[in-house]
Design an enzyme around this catalytic site. Structure first.
Site, PDB file in Angstrom:
ATOM      1  CD  GLN A  30      35.554 -31.916  18.269  1.00 49.24           C
ATOM      2  OE1 GLN A  30      36.398 -31.137  18.684  1.00 49.24           O
ATOM      3  NE2 GLN A  30      35.142 -32.950  18.971  1.00 49.24           N
ATOM      4  CG  HIS A  76      35.128 -38.973  27.386  1.00 50.47           C
ATOM      5  ND1 HIS A  76      35.302 -38.188  28.505  1.00 50.47           N
ATOM      6  CD2 HIS A  76      35.474 -38.190  26.334  1.00 50.47           C
ATOM      7  CE1 HIS A  76      35.743 -37.003  28.147  1.00 50.47           C
ATOM      8  NE2 HIS A  76      35.856 -36.969  26.836  1.00 50.47           N
TER       9      HIS A  76
HETATM   10  P1  AMP Z   1      36.905 -34.409  24.477  1.00 52.32           P
HETATM   11  O1  AMP Z   1      37.721 -35.261  25.363  1.00 52.32           O
HETATM   12  O2  AMP Z   1      36.124 -33.368  25.177  1.00 52.32           O
HETATM   13  O3  AMP Z   1      37.677 -33.890  23.292  1.00 52.32           O
HETATM   14  O4  AMP Z   1      35.796 -35.374  23.846  1.00 52.32           O
HETATM   15  C1  AMP Z   1      36.132 -36.534  23.157  1.00 52.32           C
HETATM   16  C2  AMP Z   1      34.906 -37.042  22.432  1.00 52.32           C
HETATM   17  O5  AMP Z   1      33.892 -37.345  23.381  1.00 52.32           O
HETATM   18  C3  AMP Z   1      34.300 -35.993  21.468  1.00 52.32           C
HETATM   19  O6  AMP Z   1      33.873 -36.629  20.276  1.00 52.32           O
HETATM   20  C4  AMP Z   1      33.145 -35.456  22.260  1.00 52.32           C
HETATM   21  O7  AMP Z   1      32.110 -34.948  21.451  1.00 52.32           O
HETATM   22  C5  AMP Z   1      32.694 -36.690  23.026  1.00 52.32           C
HETATM   23  N1  AMP Z   1      31.964 -36.284  24.220  1.00 52.32           N
HETATM   24  C6  AMP Z   1      32.398 -35.478  25.224  1.00 52.32           C
HETATM   25  N2  AMP Z   1      31.418 -35.298  26.128  1.00 52.32           N
HETATM   26  C7  AMP Z   1      30.352 -35.995  25.671  1.00 52.32           C
HETATM   27  C8  AMP Z   1      29.027 -36.190  26.148  1.00 52.32           C
HETATM   28  N3  AMP Z   1      28.595 -35.631  27.272  1.00 52.32           N
HETATM   29  N4  AMP Z   1      28.202 -36.968  25.425  1.00 52.32           N
HETATM   30  C9  AMP Z   1      28.612 -37.545  24.260  1.00 52.32           C
HETATM   31  N5  AMP Z   1      29.842 -37.392  23.758  1.00 52.32           N
HETATM   32  C10 AMP Z   1      30.700 -36.633  24.451  1.00 52.32           C
END
Ligand code: AMP
Length: 287
Positions: A154, A36
């Site tokens: 997504q 994040h």
């Molecule tokens: P989440 O909190 O899992 O819903 O993720 C929020 C955002 O962060 C989403 O757009 C995810 O794709 C991105 N995200 C989560 N983990 C990663 C990662 N390891 N690398 C890049 N983006 C990430």
């Protein structure tokens, strides 16, 4: 850094303080980690005002237990946002995101993007994702929406929604941030044992092995190879698919596709992990 529970207050603050600035919005479900943080850093490097939302969206969980078990670490999250120079955090409760009179009926054609892979195994998931992202975009009105490559399907679906509904926000996709082992960073990783954490790196190793062989082996054989390899390491694989990154449909042969992506979802120690690797980039822009 300002923290708002109410969107009304957030919008008033944003409009008064950052009128002519470019706004980047990063929706998250909290339990924030370096993945994040990499999105926040990239938005800041692009000279944006950064808004982060932290909201575990109940409507995108098809399994209520998974929703309840989702890690919640608000204090730590706020510290991480502060450390990354985030300007505004939106930390709402359910009622602010989904007031009782809200019309949630989004009806648009997602070109079948929502029917495959995650869509097959998590019915209703993408409806919930579109619902929450549309609502959060309405509430924060950003110029740019930053999302991660890690959730390939997504961001493709959200991009499609932005096109179809003609939303005036541009999607920016950030490369997957990984541990040194290659494991994609994820809030769910914290629920793995140390042994599981080490083993989970085999997901990315398997994706890399497929990438190496894509020009010399048939797609079907590569998928079967991936499945077998993951099984050997103790994963229960839901899907491992080599897809055309433009349509999300399974590839028949690598020859004509300009964008090729391998996507995987697999369970380890009762935790569902997803990852992907972009083998041929086509029109996809990742920063
Ligand atoms: P989440 O909190 O899992 O819903 O993720 C929020 C955002 O962060 C989403 O757009 C995810 O794709 C991105 N995200 C989560 N983990 C990663 C990662 N390891 N690398 C890049 N983006 C990430």
């Amino acid at each position: 850094m300002k923290v708002f529970n109410l969107s009304k207050e957030l919008l008033a603050y944003k409009n008064s303080q950052f009128k002519d600035k470019k706004i980047a919005f990063i929706p998250t479900m909290g339990a924030l980690h370096k993945g994040h943080a990499s999105l926040m850093r990239k938005a800041r490097n692009n000279k944006m005002v950064v808004i982060v939302s932290i909201f575990v969206n109940p409507t995108q969980f098809n399994d209520h237990k998974d929703y309840e078990k989702y890690p919640r670490t608000t204090e730590h999250d706020l510290m991480l946002c502060h450390g990354q120079g985030v300007d505004i955090v939106y930390l709402p409760d359910k009622e602010d995101v989904y007031p009782p009179n809200l019309d949630k009926s989004l009806k648009f054609d997602l070109s079948g993007f929502d029917k495959v892979m995650e869509g097959e195994f998590r019915p209703g998931h993408f409806k919930g994702v579109c619902e929450v992202v549309k609502r959060l975009l309405d509430l924060t009105q950003p110029d740019y929406l930053y999302m991660g490559q890690k959730d390939f399907q997504q961001f493709m679906i959200v991009g499609r929604m932005i096109d179809v509904l003609d939303i005036k926000t541009q999607l920016v996709v950030c490369k997957t941030s990984r541990e040194r082992s290659g494991l994609a960073r994820s809030s769910r990783n914290t629920r793995l044992s140390s042994e599981g954490l080490a083993n989970a790196a085999n997901i990315f190793k398997t994706l890399c092995a497929i990438q190496k062989s894509i020009l010399t082996k048939e797609v079907d054989r590569l998928q079967a190879y991936g499945l077998k390899k993951l099984k050997k390491y103790g994963f229960e694989t839901e899907y491992i698919q080599i897809i055309d990154g433009a349509t999300l449909q399974e590839l028949e042969s690598e020859e004509r596709a300009t964008c090729i992506v391998v996507c995987v979802a697999a369970w380890l120690e009762g935790i569902r992990l997803i990852d992907n690797i972009v083998i041929r980039q086509g029109n996809l822009i990742l920063i």
